[in-house]
Scaffold this motif. Structure first.
Motif, PDB file in Angstrom:
ATOM      1  N   ASP A  64       0.067 -58.652  21.598  1.00  0.00           N
ATOM      2  CA  ASP A  64       0.782 -59.651  20.800  1.00  0.00           C
ATOM      3  C   ASP A  64      -0.162 -60.625  20.079  1.00  0.00           C
ATOM      4  O   ASP A  64       0.257 -61.708  19.667  1.00  0.00           O
ATOM      5  N   ALA A  65      -1.430 -60.234  19.893  1.00  0.00           N
ATOM      6  CA  ALA A  65      -2.410 -61.122  19.273  1.00  0.00           C
ATOM      7  C   ALA A  65      -2.016 -61.507  17.857  1.00  0.00           C
ATOM      8  O   ALA A  65      -1.556 -60.665  17.083  1.00  0.00           O
ATOM      9  N   LYS A  66      -2.194 -62.767  17.533  1.00  0.00           N
ATOM     10  CA  LYS A  66      -1.885 -63.267  16.191  1.00  0.00           C
ATOM     11  C   LYS A  66      -2.823 -62.630  15.161  1.00  0.00           C
ATOM     12  O   LYS A  66      -2.422 -62.327  14.045  1.00  0.00           O
ATOM     13  N   LEU A  67      -4.104 -62.450  15.532  1.00  0.00           N
ATOM     14  CA  LEU A  67      -5.103 -61.823  14.669  1.00  0.00           C
ATOM     15  C   LEU A  67      -5.645 -60.591  15.397  1.00  0.00           C
ATOM     16  O   LEU A  67      -6.601 -60.694  16.169  1.00  0.00           O
ATOM     17  N   PRO A  68      -5.073 -59.436  15.166  1.00  0.00           N
ATOM     18  CA  PRO A  68      -5.461 -58.236  15.923  1.00  0.00           C
ATOM     19  C   PRO A  68      -6.750 -57.567  15.407  1.00  0.00           C
ATOM     20  O   PRO A  68      -6.761 -56.412  14.993  1.00  0.00           O
ATOM     21  N   VAL A  69      -7.862 -58.327  15.447  1.00  0.00           N
ATOM     22  CA  VAL A  69      -9.145 -57.785  15.004  1.00  0.00           C
ATOM     23  C   VAL A  69      -9.588 -56.717  15.995  1.00  0.00           C
ATOM     24  O   VAL A  69      -9.647 -56.967  17.203  1.00  0.00           O
ATOM     25  N   PRO A  70      -9.890 -55.503  15.510  1.00  0.00           N
ATOM     26  CA  PRO A  70     -10.310 -54.436  16.419  1.00  0.00           C
ATOM     27  C   PRO A  70     -11.639 -54.773  17.106  1.00  0.00           C
ATOM     28  O   PRO A  70     -12.444 -55.534  16.561  1.00  0.00           O
ATOM     29  N   PRO A  71     -11.889 -54.189  18.271  1.00  0.00           N
ATOM     30  CA  PRO A  71     -13.176 -54.391  18.945  1.00  0.00           C
ATOM     31  C   PRO A  71     -14.324 -53.919  18.047  1.00  0.00           C
ATOM     32  O   PRO A  71     -14.172 -52.976  17.273  1.00  0.00           O
ATOM     33  N   HIS A  72     -15.442 -54.616  18.127  1.00  0.00           N
ATOM     34  CA  HIS A  72     -16.636 -54.243  17.366  1.00  0.00           C
ATOM     35  C   HIS A  72     -17.842 -54.842  18.067  1.00  0.00           C
ATOM     36  O   HIS A  72     -17.701 -55.578  19.037  1.00  0.00           O
ATOM     37  N   GLY A  73     -19.014 -54.547  17.563  1.00  0.00           N
ATOM     38  CA  GLY A  73     -20.219 -55.119  18.135  1.00  0.00           C
ATOM     39  C   GLY A  73     -21.359 -54.144  18.170  1.00  0.00           C
ATOM     40  O   GLY A  73     -21.228 -52.987  17.780  1.00  0.00           O
ATOM     41  N   SER A  74     -22.482 -54.639  18.625  1.00  0.00           N
ATOM     42  CA  SER A  74     -23.661 -53.802  18.778  1.00  0.00           C
ATOM     43  C   SER A  74     -24.532 -54.410  19.864  1.00  0.00           C
ATOM     44  O   SER A  74     -24.356 -55.562  20.249  1.00  0.00           O
ATOM     45  N   ARG A  75     -25.463 -53.640  20.312  1.00  0.00           N
ATOM     46  CA  ARG A  75     -26.424 -54.091  21.328  1.00  0.00           C
ATOM     47  C   ARG A  75     -27.823 -53.972  20.757  1.00  0.00           C
ATOM     48  O   ARG A  75     -28.107 -53.079  19.966  1.00  0.00           O
ATOM     49  N   GLY A  76     -28.672 -54.861  21.160  1.00  0.00           N
ATOM     50  CA  GLY A  76     -30.046 -54.837  20.677  1.00  0.00           C
ATOM     51  C   GLY A  76     -30.190 -55.667  19.419  1.00  0.00           C
ATOM     52  O   GLY A  76     -29.212 -56.109  18.824  1.00  0.00           O
ATOM     53  N   PRO A  77     -31.437 -55.885  19.015  1.00  0.00           N
ATOM     54  CA  PRO A  77     -31.690 -56.757  17.878  1.00  0.00           C
ATOM     55  C   PRO A  77     -31.146 -56.194  16.565  1.00  0.00           C
ATOM     56  O   PRO A  77     -31.321 -55.022  16.257  1.00  0.00           O
ATOM     57  N   GLY A  78     -30.488 -57.068  15.820  1.00  0.00           N
ATOM     58  CA  GLY A  78     -30.052 -56.737  14.474  1.00  0.00           C
ATOM     59  C   GLY A  78     -31.016 -57.359  13.478  1.00  0.00           C
ATOM     60  O   GLY A  78     -32.062 -57.911  13.844  1.00  0.00           O
ATOM     61  N   HIS A  79     -30.670 -57.272  12.202  1.00  0.00           N
ATOM     62  CA  HIS A  79     -31.529 -57.829  11.154  1.00  0.00           C
ATOM     63  C   HIS A  79     -30.673 -58.464  10.073  1.00  0.00           C
ATOM     64  O   HIS A  79     -29.622 -57.946   9.708  1.00  0.00           O
ATOM     65  N   LEU A  80     -31.158 -59.577   9.550  1.00  0.00           N
ATOM     66  CA  LEU A  80     -30.513 -60.261   8.448  1.00  0.00           C
ATOM     67  C   LEU A  80     -31.601 -60.901   7.607  1.00  0.00           C
ATOM     68  O   LEU A  80     -32.567 -61.459   8.145  1.00  0.00           O
ATOM     69  N   CYS A  81     -31.455 -60.814   6.289  1.00  0.00           N
ATOM     70  CA  CYS A  81     -32.433 -61.402   5.374  1.00  0.00           C
ATOM     71  C   CYS A  81     -31.757 -62.455   4.517  1.00  0.00           C
ATOM     72  O   CYS A  81     -30.722 -62.191   3.900  1.00  0.00           O
ATOM     73  N   PHE A  82     -32.349 -63.640   4.474  1.00  0.00           N
ATOM     74  CA  PHE A  82     -31.883 -64.732   3.627  1.00  0.00           C
ATOM     75  C   PHE A  82     -32.711 -64.738   2.346  1.00  0.00           C
ATOM     76  O   PHE A  82     -33.929 -64.561   2.383  1.00  0.00           O
ATOM     77  N   SER A  83     -32.074 -64.965   1.224  1.00  0.00           N
ATOM     78  CA  SER A  83     -32.749 -65.049  -0.063  1.00  0.00           C
ATOM     79  C   SER A  83     -33.466 -66.392  -0.176  1.00  0.00           C
ATOM     80  O   SER A  83     -32.919 -67.435   0.196  1.00  0.00           O
ATOM     81  N   ALA A  84     -34.699 -66.358  -0.705  1.00  0.00           N
ATOM     82  CA  ALA A  84     -35.462 -67.591  -0.898  1.00  0.00           C
ATOM     83  C   ALA A  84     -36.493 -67.388  -1.999  1.00  0.00           C
ATOM     84  O   ALA A  84     -36.989 -66.274  -2.197  1.00  0.00           O
ATOM     85  N   THR A  85     -36.810 -68.453  -2.700  1.00  0.00           N
ATOM     86  CA  THR A  85     -37.887 -68.402  -3.687  1.00  0.00           C
ATOM     87  C   THR A  85     -39.229 -68.452  -2.956  1.00  0.00           C
ATOM     88  O   THR A  85     -39.280 -68.774  -1.759  1.00  0.00           O
ATOM     89  N   ALA A  86     -40.299 -68.182  -3.684  1.00  0.00           N
ATOM     90  CA  ALA A  86     -41.636 -68.248  -3.090  1.00  0.00           C
ATOM     91  C   ALA A  86     -41.904 -69.647  -2.525  1.00  0.00           C
ATOM     92  O   ALA A  86     -42.455 -69.784  -1.424  1.00  0.00           O
ATOM     93  N   GLU A  87     -41.509 -70.678  -3.269  1.00  0.00           N
ATOM     94  CA  GLU A  87     -41.717 -72.048  -2.819  1.00  0.00           C
ATOM     95  C   GLU A  87     -40.888 -72.351  -1.565  1.00  0.00           C
ATOM     96  O   GLU A  87     -41.362 -73.009  -0.637  1.00  0.00           O
ATOM     97  N   GLU A  88     -39.651 -71.867  -1.553  1.00  0.00           N
ATOM     98  CA  GLU A  88     -38.799 -72.076  -0.372  1.00  0.00           C
ATOM     99  C   GLU A  88     -39.359 -71.351   0.844  1.00  0.00           C
ATOM    100  O   GLU A  88     -39.304 -71.883   1.966  1.00  0.00           O
TER     101      GLU A  88
END
Length: 136
Positions: A64-88
């Motif tokens: 009866d969940a209001k937001l029935p988001v299916p199970p998901h996930g992962s184990r171990g290190p993930g990766h994400l890259c943020f955009s930045a200028t050379a100065e930043e």
């Protein structure tokens, strides 16, 4: 049709409290939502960074969940890259170092553009890079 942009990205962590503090206090992202023990969501430019407790997202929603988001996930290190200028990138390197976060790699890509890599408290690999590494 093709997607126009990424709206949200997710990383999975082992210590949600430490992760929330890192993304808020070290990276300066604004917290926009959280559920204790499950997730912390942050605004990043025009997108949202979802930080999940890996174990909590594996639990299926109640029938009866209001937001029935299916199970998901992962184990171990993930990766994400943020955009930045050379100065930043140079400024981020100083900020990270001052706040006790080690920069584990700093280099120029053969096609042009600089990246620095570092880790969050759960070991996820994070990067600041110039968009030109992808020709953007």
């Amino acid at each position: 049709m093709t997607p126009s942009t990424i709206l949200e990205s997710a990383l999975y962590v082992t210590d949600l409290v430490a992760a929330e503090a890192f993304y808020r206090d070290v990276l300066g992202l604004a917290l926009v939502g959280k559920v204790e023990g499950r997730h912390a969501f942050f605004r990043c430019g025009n997108g949202i960074l979802l930080i999940f407790n890996a174990e909590a997202t594996e639990v299926p929603p109640a029938p009866d969940a209001k937001l029935p988001v299916p199970p998901h996930g992962s184990r171990g290190p993930g990766h994400l890259c943020f955009s930045a200028t050379a100065e930043e990138i140079e400024r981020w390197k100083a900020v990270l170092t001052a706040k006790g976060t080690a920069v584990e790699a700093d280099f120029e890509w053969p096609q042009g553009g600089r990246s620095i890599y570092f880790r969050d408290p759960s070991g996820n690999s994070l990067e600041f890079a110039e968009p030109r590494i992808w020709g953007l």
